[in-house]
Design a protein around this motif. Structure first.
Motif, PDB file in Angstrom:
ATOM      1  N   LYS A 137       0.831  -1.186   0.022  1.00 13.49           N
ATOM      2  CA  LYS A 137       0.091  -0.042  -0.140  1.00 13.49           C
ATOM      3  C   LYS A 137       0.952   1.464   0.016  1.00 13.49           C
ATOM      4  O   LYS A 137       0.526   2.123  -0.779  1.00 13.49           O
ATOM      5  N   ALA A 183       0.396   4.793  -2.843  1.00  9.40           N
ATOM      6  CA  ALA A 183      -0.127   6.061  -2.503  1.00  9.40           C
ATOM      7  C   ALA A 183       0.884   6.879  -1.297  1.00  9.40           C
ATOM      8  O   ALA A 183       0.293   6.648  -0.072  1.00  9.40           O
ATOM      9  N   ASP A 222      -1.158   9.308   0.796  1.00 10.02           N
ATOM     10  CA  ASP A 222      -2.213   9.135   1.408  1.00 10.02           C
ATOM     11  C   ASP A 222      -2.285   9.365   2.613  1.00 10.02           C
ATOM     12  O   ASP A 222      -1.541   8.699   3.305  1.00 10.02           O
ATOM     13  N   ASP A 242      -4.088   8.788   5.144  1.00 13.82           N
ATOM     14  CA  ASP A 242      -4.493   7.432   5.977  1.00 13.82           C
ATOM     15  C   ASP A 242      -3.337   6.392   6.167  1.00 13.82           C
ATOM     16  O   ASP A 242      -3.409   5.470   6.716  1.00 13.82           O
ATOM     17  N   SER A 247      -8.248  -2.962  -5.340  1.00 15.18           N
ATOM     18  CA  SER A 247      -9.177  -1.730  -5.029  1.00 15.18           C
ATOM     19  C   SER A 247      -8.640  -0.637  -4.527  1.00 15.18           C
ATOM     20  O   SER A 247      -9.206   0.452  -4.243  1.00 15.18           O
ATOM     21  N   ASP A 248      -7.415  -0.790  -4.195  1.00 16.88           N
ATOM     22  CA  ASP A 248      -6.461   0.465  -3.767  1.00 16.88           C
ATOM     23  C   ASP A 248      -6.156   1.251  -4.965  1.00 16.88           C
ATOM     24  O   ASP A 248      -5.889   2.627  -4.734  1.00 16.88           O
ATOM     25  N   PRO A 294      -7.835   2.811  -7.608  1.00 12.44           N
ATOM     26  CA  PRO A 294      -8.655   3.919  -8.070  1.00 12.44           C
ATOM     27  C   PRO A 294      -8.370   4.939  -6.939  1.00 12.44           C
ATOM     28  O   PRO A 294      -7.984   6.369  -7.400  1.00 12.44           O
ATOM     29  N   ARG A 295      -8.136   4.803  -5.688  1.00 10.54           N
ATOM     30  CA  ARG A 295      -7.734   5.857  -4.544  1.00 10.54           C
ATOM     31  C   ARG A 295      -6.524   6.307  -4.936  1.00 10.54           C
ATOM     32  O   ARG A 295      -6.342   7.615  -4.739  1.00 10.54           O
ATOM     33  N   ALA A 296      -5.642   5.437  -5.202  1.00 11.85           N
ATOM     34  CA  ALA A 296      -4.166   5.920  -5.249  1.00 11.85           C
ATOM     35  C   ALA A 296      -4.280   6.905  -6.471  1.00 11.85           C
ATOM     36  O   ALA A 296      -3.622   7.913  -6.405  1.00 11.85           O
ATOM     37  N   ARG A 304      -6.628   8.642  -7.620  1.00 16.47           N
ATOM     38  CA  ARG A 304      -7.341   9.975  -7.304  1.00 16.47           C
ATOM     39  C   ARG A 304      -6.389  10.936  -6.442  1.00 16.47           C
ATOM     40  O   ARG A 304      -6.169  12.237  -6.865  1.00 16.47           O
ATOM     41  N   LEU A 305      -5.783  10.281  -5.610  1.00 16.23           N
ATOM     42  CA  LEU A 305      -4.781  10.932  -4.705  1.00 16.23           C
ATOM     43  C   LEU A 305      -3.498  11.549  -5.569  1.00 16.23           C
ATOM     44  O   LEU A 305      -3.087  12.863  -5.469  1.00 16.23           O
TER      45      LEU A 305
END
Lengths: 186, 186
Positions: free
Chosen positions: A151, A155, A158, A160, B157-158, B160-162, B164-165
């Motif tokens: 992870k 990011a 991120d 979080d 699933s991580d 898309p979030r990455a 966006r960030l």
């Protein structure tokens, strides 16, 4: 009578194996295996009544005590561990086979590649370090570039994910740690 | 004479197969103390029957008793947690918060070298011990290690979030007059 003796020796062996600890079960060194086989070989004479129960129990307890002493000595004294258990041997370093270590363990290059395949590694260059452990299994440590994505890598910004890995920064909701996972108080 | 030995081997094989099927999958896949015991027992009792050292009935009774006792023990550990703890033990906490849990390890006579070997089997070298949030020596002797949240493997699933960030970061940077950042995975 056979049934009773069988139950008794089953109970005795269960106690012995439990007391001798995890080492007797999972990480078999050569000698642990020998002891397990030895203990296994005496149970039938007891169950069938070829030897008296007291005699059989004595053998089991003496072997178990010796094994306990062996484990204790290996724990307390590094030199004793080297003699009693052997030491791990490096077989790959920085993507190249260590011929010397392989020769000492009588492993051929194809043996090494078979072990790597078994661990899902197809390219020797990915391996930073491969060690033949005392129980005969091979552990592989990959180069950082060959490790799977985390992870952290996806990011880095991120918020979080901003913990740096120190215990104090892990939020309460992530406490699937020691006590909790063992059924203790959360 | 020979054909009798062959016949006994056949009978013993069939009986053991039936008993193992009866005792369930756990014996095959796992190796906790009780499971190890039963394998040792059955493997050992068969030979006396093969060489006709014991009458068939005695072998049958002994083998069935072992399996029944084993079934009772496994049933007991399923319904009665305290009994399970007694026969199987509890997993040992080997690492906690990136540090070795020295007291528990000492209690099981696991030295730092054993711990290092255990963590190597999870692909972790000594200099990466701090990345281990918690590690356990399980009842079957295998090692499991849990990473900090940030070091967990990335999931699909991580992504898309990455993305966006990263996009947000790129916008911020371009508005600050530094030009867009090229995509990382280019």
């Amino acid at each position: 009578m056979t049934a009773l003796r069988t139950i008794a020796v089953y109970a005795l062996m269960l106690v012995v194996i439990r007391v001798s600890g995890k080492r007797a079960i999972g990480n078999f060194t050569a000698f642990d295996l020998l002891v397990a086989l030895m203990l296994g070989e005496v149970v039938d004479e007891i169950a069938y009544g070829d030897v008296s129960f007291a005699q059989g129990a004595t053998v089991i307890l003496v072997v178990a005590a010796l094994q306990y002493g062996n484990a204790w000595l290996s724990f307390a004294h590094r030199g004793a561990a080297r003699i009693l258990e052997g030491s791990p041997r490096i077989i790959i370093r920085d993507g190249a086979m260590e011929k010397q270590g392989m020769r000492k363990e009588r492993m051929s290059p194809s043996d090494v590649m078979a072990e790597l395949r078994g661990l899902g590694v197809s390219d020797l260059r990915e391996v930073k370090l491969a060690v033949l452990e005392v129980d005969g299994r091979v552990s592989v440590i990959k180069h950082e570039w060959a490790e799977s994505l985390r992870k952290r890598d996806l990011a880095s910004t991120d918020p979080d994910n901003a913990t740096d890995g120190s215990a104090a920064e892990v939020p309460e909701s992530h406490r699937t740690d020691a006590e909790w996972a063992l059924g203790g108080r959360a | 004479m020979l054909h009798r030995v062959g016949l006994r081997a056949l009978v013993a094989y069939a009986l053991l197969l039936a008993l193992l099927r009866l005792s369930g999958k756990r014996l095959v896949s796992e190796c906790t103390p009780a499971d190890l015991m039963m394998s040792l027992f059955l493997g050992d009792m068969i030979d006396d029957y093969l060489w006709a050292d014991v009458p068939p009935m005695q072998f049958f009774v002994a083998a069935t008793t072992v399996v029944l006792t084993h079934l009772l023990v496994t049933f007991g550990r399923g319904v009665w947690p305290r009994f399970e703890r007694l026969v199987e033990g509890a997993p040992i906490v080997a690492m906690r918060g990136g540090r070795p849990a020295l007291e528990q390890l000492r209690g099981e006579r696991i030295s730092r070298f054993d711990l290092a070997a255990a963590l190597r089997s999870c692909g972790l070298t000594r200099h990466r011990w701090s990345e281990v949030r918690a590690a356990y020596i399980e009842n079957d002797g295998s090692t499991s290690s849990l990473p900090w949240p940030n070091d967990e493997p990335a999931r699909r699933s991580d992504a898309p979030r990455a993305a966006r960030l990263r996009a947000r970061e790129a916008r911020r940077d371009s508005s600050a007059g530094q030009g867009p950042i090229p995509p990382v995975a280019g």
